[in-house]
Design a protein around this motif. Structure first.
Motif, PDB file in Angstrom:
ATOM      1  N   LEU A 318       0.876  -1.382   0.186  1.00 30.01           N
ATOM      2  CA  LEU A 318       0.087  -0.074  -0.358  1.00 30.01           C
ATOM      3  C   LEU A 318       0.804   1.211   0.020  1.00 30.01           C
ATOM      4  O   LEU A 318       0.402   2.252  -0.282  1.00 30.01           O
ATOM      5  N   CYS A 321       2.565   1.851  -3.949  1.00 29.68           N
ATOM      6  CA  CYS A 321       0.919   1.851  -4.477  1.00 29.68           C
ATOM      7  C   CYS A 321       0.466   2.912  -4.252  1.00 29.68           C
ATOM      8  O   CYS A 321      -0.410   3.005  -5.887  1.00 29.68           O
ATOM      9  N   LYS A 322       0.214   3.355  -3.426  1.00 31.09           N
ATOM     10  CA  LYS A 322      -0.565   4.053  -3.411  1.00 31.09           C
ATOM     11  C   LYS A 322      -0.009   5.643  -2.583  1.00 31.09           C
ATOM     12  O   LYS A 322       0.332   5.381  -1.627  1.00 31.09           O
TER      13      LYS A 322
END
Length: 446
Positions: A318, A321-322
């Motif tokens: 997370l 990727c975000k």
């Protein structure tokens, strides 16, 4: 009790009236009176009967008394039968000498005095009956002796052929008899003495235990049974089993002991082999259990290591990727740190394998709040649930207060439960987590 036997008395006279007179004189004796009127008839009577005494008339036509007596003495069956000669004529010493020479026991002149005749005949009747009794007792004694000889022969044969050793002892414990099997089993003769027999050849480890107990049982007249070792002359040990029982007289007096001894070396060896096999089987079973425990341990370790690692990898993805806000990023880093610490504690526990295998894990017991602990766990598993679109429904009862326990262990247990729930829940499913306080009989349960 058998009645007294009746004796036969032979009366020989050629005159019937004389026979009647003799019968009248002797009938009071209660014996069997047999009458003959000639020498020939007398001899026929002697063919099948035995007589206590023969009253024989000397002057008879044809075969006189002397000739009849001669033939009577020639027969083995009547060679010693008492003969009393009866005569009506006093022919002097020559005639009496002839009668005595033929084996006569007396010589009476007619007319016969009844008391004299009765007393003389009674003597020979009594002698005949006593002779019969002696013969009967002799025959009975011979029969008993034959039975004893047969019994002794059977005992000797059984004792000599018996595969089990047999021995006899007196009241002091000294052996008075041993059969060949006993001597072969023991390797020595026991007749010498107790000390030079059993005590000398008994194994030193058994001697002090067996001998006093055995002697005590013997002196008290009790049966005894024991197993012990004998040391042979060759130096090998032989296991034997001894059993003894008291021998009592007809009056109940202790005479000694009768015993048996059996070589049980093969049985003991078989028992030792069987015990070794049992021990080997037990060791094999323990090894199999240990292998199963090892496999279970590896499975458990694999699962325990994977759980915090999954949470760490999930939050790491997370973060990579975000574009997360600062609060979420902080929460992610805290979760990663917390799982890294949990994995560190697990690795430390793995280093102490002996304690883990024995179930002796160290617990850090301290007060803790369950709602905070569950919050940490939820933060760890949310990425896993989100990956499968699983909704987590959490209900925490605010009435639940602090408890005492190991926060790390408890957190690990709850984390395992939730991880397994996420693993086996299909996508787009739902997992409910509830924390309630339940009162039960004065105690609390969560």
């Amino acid at each position: 009790m058998s009645s007294e036997p009746t004796a036969n008395i032979l009366l020989v006279d050629d005159h019937p009236e004389n026979l009647v007179a003799l019968e009248a004189m002797l009938e009071g004796l209660g014996q069997n009176l047999v009458k003959a009127q000639s020498g020939e008839e007398a001899l026929r009577c002697l063919l099948n009967q035995d007589f206590a005494v023969i009253l024989l008339d000397v002057q008879m036509p044809g075969m006189d008394g002397f000739e009849t007596a001669t033939l009577i003495r020639q027969r083995e069956r009547s060679s010693h039968t008492p003969i009393i000669f009866l005569t009506a004529f006093n022919t002097g010493k020559t005639s009496a000498f002839t009668g005595y020479a033929l084996g006569a026991v007396d010589y009476l002149l007619k007319p016969i005095d009844p008391p004299v005749l009765t007393s003389k005949v009674t003597v020979f009747v009594d002698l005949f009956k006593k002779t019969l009794e002696v013969q009967r007792q002799a025959a009975q004694l011979a029969l008993i002796n034959d039975e004893l000889r047969c019994s002794e022969e059977r005992f000797r044969s059984l004792s000599a052929c018996s595969p089990i050793g047999i021995f006899l002892t007196d009241t002091a414990g000294r052996c008075t008899y041993t059969n060949p099997s006993c001597q072969a089993i023991c390797g020595f003769r026991l007749e010498a003495s107790w000390e030079s027999g059993w005590a000398t050849f008994m194994h030193p480890d058994d001697r002090d235990r067996i001998l006093p107990e055995w002697l005590d049982f013997m002196h008290k007249g009790w049966a005894y049974s024991a197993e012990f070792r004998l040391c042979s002359i060759e130096g090998t040990d032989r296991w034997v089993q001894v059993r003894t029982s008291p021998m009592l007289s007809d009056q109940g007096q202790l005479l000694g002991q009768v015993g048996t001894i059996e070589d049980i070396t093969e049985r003991k060896q078989a028992e030792a082999i069987r015990e070794q096999i049992i021990q080997e089987q037990a060791a094999r079973q323990q090894a199999e259990v240990a292998n199963r425990m090892k496999d279970e341990f590896l499975m458990l370790v694999s699962h325990e290591l994977r759980t915090p690692l999954n949470a760490t990898m999930g939050w790491s993805r997370l973060l990579l990727c975000k574009d997360l806000d600062a609060a979420t990023t902080t929460r992610a880093l805290e979760t990663i740190h917390r799982n890294a610490c949990a994995q560190t504690r697990l690795i430390e526990d793995l280093l102490d394998v002996s304690r883990l295998m024995q179930g002796n894990l160290r617990l850090a017991v301290q007060p803790l709040k369950l709602d905070s602990l569950l919050g940490f766990v939820l933060e760890t598993v949310r990425p896993l649930a989100a990956a499968k679109s699983i909704q987590l429904e959490v209900t925490l009862d605010p009435a639940v207060g602090a408890v005492v326990g190991d926060s790390g262990r408890l957190q690990q247990a709850v984390l395992n439960l939730l991880s397994n729930a996420i693993k086996f829940t299909p996508e787009n499913g739902q997992i409910d987590l509830r924390l309630d306080q339940v009162e039960r009989e004065g105690s609390r349960r969560y």
